[in-house]
Design an enzyme around this catalytic site. Structure first.
Site, PDB file in Angstrom:
ATOM      1  N   GLY A  12      30.264  13.922  22.251  1.00  0.00           N
ATOM      2  CA  GLY A  12      30.028  15.376  22.302  1.00  0.00           C
ATOM      3  C   GLY A  12      30.503  16.053  21.031  1.00  0.00           C
ATOM      4  O   GLY A  12      31.026  17.169  21.058  1.00  0.00           O
ATOM      5  N   ARG A  56      22.197  14.366  20.761  1.00  0.00           N
ATOM      6  CA  ARG A  56      21.187  14.709  19.742  1.00  0.00           C
ATOM      7  C   ARG A  56      21.876  14.766  18.383  1.00  0.00           C
ATOM      8  O   ARG A  56      23.107  14.855  18.314  1.00  0.00           O
ATOM      9  CB  ARG A  56      20.566  16.073  20.033  1.00  0.00           C
ATOM     10  CG  ARG A  56      21.623  17.164  20.065  1.00  0.00           C
ATOM     11  CD  ARG A  56      21.043  18.568  20.106  1.00  0.00           C
ATOM     12  NE  ARG A  56      22.109  19.544  20.299  1.00  0.00           N
ATOM     13  CZ  ARG A  56      22.738  20.180  19.326  1.00  0.00           C
ATOM     14  NH1 ARG A  56      22.442  19.961  18.070  1.00  0.00           N
ATOM     15  NH2 ARG A  56      23.691  21.065  19.586  1.00  0.00           N
ATOM     16  N   ASN A  73      24.285   8.900  24.762  1.00  0.00           N
ATOM     17  CA  ASN A  73      24.250   9.640  26.024  1.00  0.00           C
ATOM     18  C   ASN A  73      25.483   9.174  26.807  1.00  0.00           C
ATOM     19  O   ASN A  73      25.604   7.988  27.118  1.00  0.00           O
ATOM     20  CB  ASN A  73      22.950   9.300  26.770  1.00  0.00           C
ATOM     21  CG  ASN A  73      22.880   9.964  28.129  1.00  0.00           C
ATOM     22  OD1 ASN A  73      23.873  10.505  28.640  1.00  0.00           O
ATOM     23  ND2 ASN A  73      21.709   9.919  28.738  1.00  0.00           N
ATOM     24  N   ILE A 114      37.977  29.267  24.522  1.00  0.00           N
ATOM     25  CA  ILE A 114      38.215  28.929  23.111  1.00  0.00           C
ATOM     26  C   ILE A 114      37.287  29.757  22.227  1.00  0.00           C
ATOM     27  O   ILE A 114      36.072  29.791  22.446  1.00  0.00           O
ATOM     28  CB  ILE A 114      37.953  27.417  22.848  1.00  0.00           C
ATOM     29  CG1 ILE A 114      38.762  26.548  23.821  1.00  0.00           C
ATOM     30  CG2 ILE A 114      38.266  27.067  21.394  1.00  0.00           C
ATOM     31  CD1 ILE A 114      40.244  26.573  23.633  1.00  0.00           C
ATOM     32  N   LYS A 146      36.643  19.284  37.083  1.00  0.00           N
ATOM     33  CA  LYS A 146      37.841  19.168  36.239  1.00  0.00           C
ATOM     34  C   LYS A 146      39.067  18.798  37.078  1.00  0.00           C
ATOM     35  O   LYS A 146      39.877  17.973  36.660  1.00  0.00           O
ATOM     36  CB  LYS A 146      38.075  20.462  35.453  1.00  0.00           C
ATOM     37  CG  LYS A 146      37.067  20.703  34.337  1.00  0.00           C
ATOM     38  CD  LYS A 146      37.179  19.648  33.232  1.00  0.00           C
ATOM     39  CE  LYS A 146      36.154  19.843  32.139  1.00  0.00           C
ATOM     40  NZ  LYS A 146      36.145  18.744  31.148  1.00  0.00           N
ATOM     41  N   TYR A 204      32.135  23.226  38.003  1.00  0.00           N
ATOM     42  CA  TYR A 204      32.881  22.847  36.793  1.00  0.00           C
ATOM     43  C   TYR A 204      34.363  22.655  37.130  1.00  0.00           C
ATOM     44  O   TYR A 204      34.972  21.645  36.769  1.00  0.00           O
ATOM     45  CB  TYR A 204      32.696  23.955  35.753  1.00  0.00           C
ATOM     46  CG  TYR A 204      33.453  23.781  34.467  1.00  0.00           C
ATOM     47  CD1 TYR A 204      33.175  22.725  33.607  1.00  0.00           C
ATOM     48  CD2 TYR A 204      34.435  24.705  34.087  1.00  0.00           C
ATOM     49  CE1 TYR A 204      33.855  22.590  32.409  1.00  0.00           C
ATOM     50  CE2 TYR A 204      35.111  24.575  32.893  1.00  0.00           C
ATOM     51  CZ  TYR A 204      34.820  23.522  32.057  1.00  0.00           C
ATOM     52  OH  TYR A 204      35.494  23.393  30.868  1.00  0.00           O
ATOM     53  N   GLY A 248      29.271  19.773  19.887  1.00  0.00           N
ATOM     54  CA  GLY A 248      29.588  20.945  20.697  1.00  0.00           C
ATOM     55  C   GLY A 248      30.577  21.875  20.003  1.00  0.00           C
ATOM     56  O   GLY A 248      30.987  21.625  18.861  1.00  0.00           O
ATOM     57  N   GLN A 249      30.959  22.934  20.711  1.00  0.00           N
ATOM     58  CA  GLN A 249      31.831  23.958  20.109  1.00  0.00           C
ATOM     59  C   GLN A 249      33.138  23.359  19.606  1.00  0.00           C
ATOM     60  O   GLN A 249      33.543  23.586  18.469  1.00  0.00           O
ATOM     61  CB  GLN A 249      32.136  25.062  21.139  1.00  0.00           C
ATOM     62  CG  GLN A 249      32.918  26.227  20.547  1.00  0.00           C
ATOM     63  CD  GLN A 249      33.654  27.067  21.595  1.00  0.00           C
ATOM     64  OE1 GLN A 249      33.765  26.669  22.753  1.00  0.00           O
ATOM     65  NE2 GLN A 249      34.150  28.212  21.184  1.00  0.00           N
TER      66      GLN A 249
HETATM   67  N1  SER Z   1      35.482  28.202  28.543  1.00  0.00           N
HETATM   68  C1  SER Z   1      35.213  27.534  29.779  1.00  0.00           C
HETATM   69  C2  SER Z   1      34.187  28.263  30.563  1.00  0.00           C
HETATM   70  O1  SER Z   1      34.109  29.460  30.428  1.00  0.00           O
HETATM   71  C3  SER Z   1      36.468  27.422  30.589  1.00  0.00           C
HETATM   72  O2  SER Z   1      37.047  26.190  30.368  1.00  0.00           O
HETATM   73  O3  SER Z   1      33.491  27.669  31.318  1.00  0.00           O
END
Ligand code: SER
Length: 322
Positions: free
Chosen positions: A9, A37, A53, A173, A147, A143, A12-13
């Site tokens: 990953g 990608r 992947n 973040i 986690k 999510y 990603g950000q």
């Molecule tokens: N930044 C994440 C979200 O907003 C939280 O871990 O889903």
């Protein structure tokens, strides 16, 4: 033996900046970036890159063996807002990728694993102010469920099989190099871009929604710090609370207006308001500070200066995360 790191990953950000920083520390050839990608040309040219992947365990193992990888940072995940639109897909991606990597560590293909958790592990029954390291956790998002479950899997693989897996519960973040995708805290990135580019912003959370946040530089330092800490200093094998600052949309607006007085904001809360309302406002991260000396550097004032001075410059590559 020197370490060779695989980042899953990496486009990603967080993955983008983590890759850059780890390459500065360990050397470009020692840090293998991967994503589902290809990244942009500058990213591809800065060191080894592989398409992976994360649901394909054999492909992860192939790359580990090709480069003799010793550490894996698993940064691929579906965040809170997108996860609510595709609950089963979010569950599969977030859980299966973690179990693949934990299994590979159990089988001694790698020595150390980093896996991010989130403030989303907490829910509306958790204390909202100074949320403790250990407390009630009844998350309301897929999510969050993935986690909190993942944290228990990490703890399980550590205690049953001795897997050295380390984890942080990231707050929202904030960064200017790569935009986040699909999170509830994303407004705190968008607001800076819109302030610079359009002078106005419509916020999807209400003005008094306080959430824990962190500037990217601090998140990267914390991540590398916990991975470099002595094994015996890591006392939490679920995941560590991590904090820097907390603010509301109204407070970040006032800070931006110190630099751009004409900036205006309007509020139009959507489904993400309910997610935000279930999360803590202020996190107690004293365990991280005591166990491995975590200390943040950026507050709202300093972060705002950095964000506004970097957005719109040629430093700002404006990559968009998955
Ligand atoms: N930044 C994440 C979200 O907003 C939280 O871990 O889903």
């Amino acid at each position: 033996m020197s370490d060779t790191i695989l980042i899953l990953g990496a486009c990603g950000q967080i993955g983008t900046e983590l890759t850059q920083r780890l390459r500065e520390i360990y050397g470009s050839e020692q840090v293998i970036a991967s994503d589902i990608r290809e990244g942009d040309a500058a990213f591809l040219n800065s060191g080894p890159f592989e398409i992976i992947n994360v649901l394909d365990r054999d492909r992860i193992l192939e790359v580990i063996q090709k480069y003799k990888v010793t550490q894996v940072y698993l940064m691929a995940a579906m965040l809170s807002a997108t996860g609510e639109k595709m609950p089963l897909k979010a569950w599969d991606l977030n859980m299966q990728s973690l179990l693949h990597v934990l299994e590979l560590a159990k089988d001694k293909h790698i020595q150390k694993v980093y896996w991010p958790s989130s403030i989303a592990v907490f829910g509306s029954t958790s204390p909202k102010i100074n949320t403790p390291q250990q407390t009630v956790m009844e998350p309301s998002t897929v999510y969050g469920i993935s986690k909190v479950s993942g944290e228990h899997w990490c703890n399980y693989y550590h205690s049953k099989y001795g897997v050295d897996v380390r984890s942080l519960r990231y707050p929202g973040i904030i960064s200017w190099k790569t935009k986040p995708g699909g999170g509830t805290t994303d407004y705190a990135v968008d607001i800076y871009f819109k302030a610079k580019e359009e002078g106005t912003y419509e916020c999807f959370l209400s003005k008094d929604t306080k959430l824990p946040m962190m500037y990217m530089n601090d998140a990267i330092e914390a991540t590398i710090q916990i991975m470099q800490a002595k094994k015996e200093d890591i006392k939490m094998r679920t995941s560590y609370n991590l904090a820097a600052m907390s603010f509301t949309p109204e407070e970040i607006t006032e800070e931006i207006q110190k630099h751009i007085p004409e900036f205006t904001i309007s509020y139009n809360p959507d489904f993400r308001q309910e997610i935000a309302d279930s999360w803590p406002q202020i996190i107690d991260d004293s365990a991280a500070r005591a166990d491995w000396n975590w200390n943040h550097k950026f507050d709202l004032e300093l972060m705002t200066k950095e964000m506004l001075s970097n957005i719109g410059t040629k430093n700002n590559e404006l990559l968009t995360a998955l």
